[in-house]
Design an enzyme around this catalytic site. Structure first.
Site, PDB file in Angstrom:
ATOM      1  N   SER A 194       0.793  -1.230   0.000  1.00 32.82           N
ATOM      2  CA  SER A 194       0.000   0.000   0.000  1.00 32.82           C
ATOM      3  C   SER A 194       0.828   1.285   0.000  1.00 32.82           C
ATOM      4  CB  SER A 194      -0.941   0.021   1.210  1.00 32.82           C
ATOM      5  OG  SER A 194      -0.200  -0.138   2.397  1.00 32.82           O
ATOM      6  N   ASP A 235      -2.747   8.539   7.369  1.00 35.73           N
ATOM      7  CA  ASP A 235      -3.696   7.756   8.170  1.00 35.73           C
ATOM      8  C   ASP A 235      -2.904   6.942   9.188  1.00 35.73           C
ATOM      9  OD1 ASP A 235      -2.710   5.548   6.808  1.00 35.73           O
ATOM     10  OD2 ASP A 235      -4.530   5.211   5.628  1.00 35.73           O
ATOM     11  N   HIS A 290      -0.079   5.064   6.810  1.00 33.94           N
ATOM     12  CA  HIS A 290       0.563   5.518   5.570  1.00 33.94           C
ATOM     13  C   HIS A 290       1.035   6.963   5.619  1.00 33.94           C
ATOM     14  CE1 HIS A 290      -2.341   2.268   4.452  1.00 33.94           C
ATOM     15  NE2 HIS A 290      -1.213   1.785   3.973  1.00 33.94           N
TER      16      HIS A 290
END
Ligand SMILES: *[C@@H]1O[C@H](CO)[C@@H](O)[C@H](O)[C@H]1NC(C)=O
Ligand SMILES: *[C@@H]1O[C@H](CO)[C@@H](O)[C@H](O)[C@H]1NC(C)=O
Ligand SMILES: *[C@@H]1O[C@H](CO)[C@@H](O)[C@H](O)[C@H]1NC(C)=O
Ligand SMILES: *[C@@H]1O[C@H](CO)[C@@H](O)[C@H](O)[C@H]1NC(C)=O
Ligand SMILES: *[C@@H]1O[C@H](CO)[C@@H](O)[C@H](O)[C@H]1NC(C)=O
Length: 369
Positions: free
Chosen positions: A43, A334, A337
């Protein structure tokens, strides 16, 4: 919002379609030193592939407030704006790379992004929810076949041998060492043995790419994974990083350095670059103001202590979430990340840091080899 396309990405489609008119004379259409960039990983790198797979919102970021700053729409990037591969592509003077699964992208002469949020080096990591590393490599093989059909085998080989393959993988594999019944406890498995299996599977992926013509490989090592807001709140109510968890990243990073050094000896023409993300991240984390940040440990978007509860966007079972006022002050967007700003900082280090940070080559040197 999945499937929507920005003006920037639209221009890219047109640009690449123009390139296709070069057909077999592609070498006369591309600058002599042209090298493409292929992105593999999780991610931290996924720029929208997970928008197109059957998964859950936990593995996706295609809803607000993701994407609010740079692209002005939620493209699927796990960030307020750009991620590391976007900033690296920019430094390499390449267009922003499309996600491989984006419908309509049929040309990949500047490279493409295969990364998938939640993926690990192991097939079992988030199995069924993500595009695992082996599948990402199989997509690269599809791209090579496409090049061969268009330009002939020799030019396809040449494109692959000049290209750079940039990996960020491993952190999610280690997530599976957290006891699901008590996430603050690590499972009583042999951590070094598990690391060896992760490195073994990463090695297999590298060798597969080498065997189809790849020579230039870039890596970020695994950062102190115990320090993300989501992980730190698992111990001591978040008052410190989860140190035993970060220790696994250090085992991984030692094994990775050793393995790459071995591969350089074994595989003719194999060249690599490792950005010491662990150290570079720790420096910013421990002294954010020195690097122009104000907040290192608290996320911008999320809820609970340190905004460590993964609720950004209100789309993952918890509706309420907080959003900070100034995202550029934060290292984390977040609970897991990086922000656009932090991504840009680390991309610079990948691109042109000296050998104490990025070695034995930095990515700029790798492109130029
Ligand atoms: C998507 O996954 C869910 C759960 O794994 C499954 O029930 C569903 O049939 C899948 N849908 C498609 C279109 O494959
Ligand atoms: C977690 O708890 C469930 C139910 O008690 C049990 O079946 C499972 O084996 C446990 N998992 C681990 C990894 O201990
Ligand atoms: C790759 O991972 C699998 C588990 O998914 C493991 O059984 C296998 O031994 C690993 N391969 C290597 C070369 O370590
Ligand atoms: C943990 O932190 C929360 C919020 O900061 C606080 O309300 C709670 O009392 C703390 N719990 C413990 C065990 O310290
Ligand atoms: C490498 O870069 C770091 C960070 O910018 C700096 O502190 C260090 O002095 C540099 N080392 C060399 C050998 O130039």
């Amino acid at each position: 919002m999945a499937g929507s396309i920005s003006l920037l990405e639209f221009s890219l489609v047109i640009f690449i379609q123009i390139m296709t008119h070069c057909h077999s004379s592609i070498t006369t259409c591309l600058p002599e030193k042209h090298a493409a960039l292929f992105i593999l990983g999780d991610s931290l790198f996924d720029n929208g592939n997970n928008n197109y797979i059957n998964t859950t919102t936990s593995y996706q970021a295609n809803y607000p407030p993701y994407g609010e700053t740079f692209f002005k729409y939620p493209s699927g990037r796990f960030s307020d704006g750009r991620m590391i591969p976007d900033a690296v592509a920019e430094l390499a003077k390449l267009p922003i790379l499309p996600p491989y699964l984006h419908p309509g992208h049929v040309e990949y002469v500047y490279g493409v992004n295969f990364a998938s949020g939640g993926a690990g080096a192991l097939r079992e990591t988030s199995q069924g929810m993500v595009i695992d590393l082996k599948t990402q490599v199989s997509y690269l093989k599809n791209v090579k076949n496409l090049f061969s059909q268009r330009f002939g085998h020799a030019i396809a080989e040449e494109i692959l041998s000049k290209s750079v393959y940039l990996f960020n993988i491993g952190a999610n594999d280690y997530g599976s060492l957290l006891d699901p019944n008590s996430t603050s406890v690590l499972l009583p498995v042999d951590h070094q043995g598990f690391v060896d299996i992760v490195i073994g599977n990463l090695t297999d992926a590298i060798k597969e790419i080498y065997n189809i013509g790849g020579k230039k490989f870039g890596f970020l090592n695994v950062p102190p994974i115990g320090c993300s807001p989501a992980i730190r709140i698992l111990v001591n109510n978040g008052s410190t990083c989860f140190e035993e968890f970060s220790a696994i990243a250090r085992l991984h990073n030692n094994a990775l350095s050793k393995r790459l050094h071995e591969l350089e000896k074994q595989l003719k023409g194999f060249k690599y670059s490792v950005m010491d993300f662990y150290s570079a991240f720790s420096q910013v984390f421990n002294n954010p103001t020195k690097y122009g940040f104000k907040v290192a440990s608290v996320g911008c978007c999320g809820s609970g202590p340190y905004r460590g509860v993964d609720s950004c966007g209100g789309n993952k079972g918890i509706k309420e979430y907080e959003l900070c006022d100034n995202v550029n002050e934060h290292l984390f967007f977040d609970s897991h990340h990086l922000t656009d700003r932090a991504s840009e900082y680390f991309a610079e280090l990948i691109w042109n840091a000296n050998r104490t940070v990025t070695s034995p080559y930095n990515l700029k040197q790798l492109f130029e080899l």
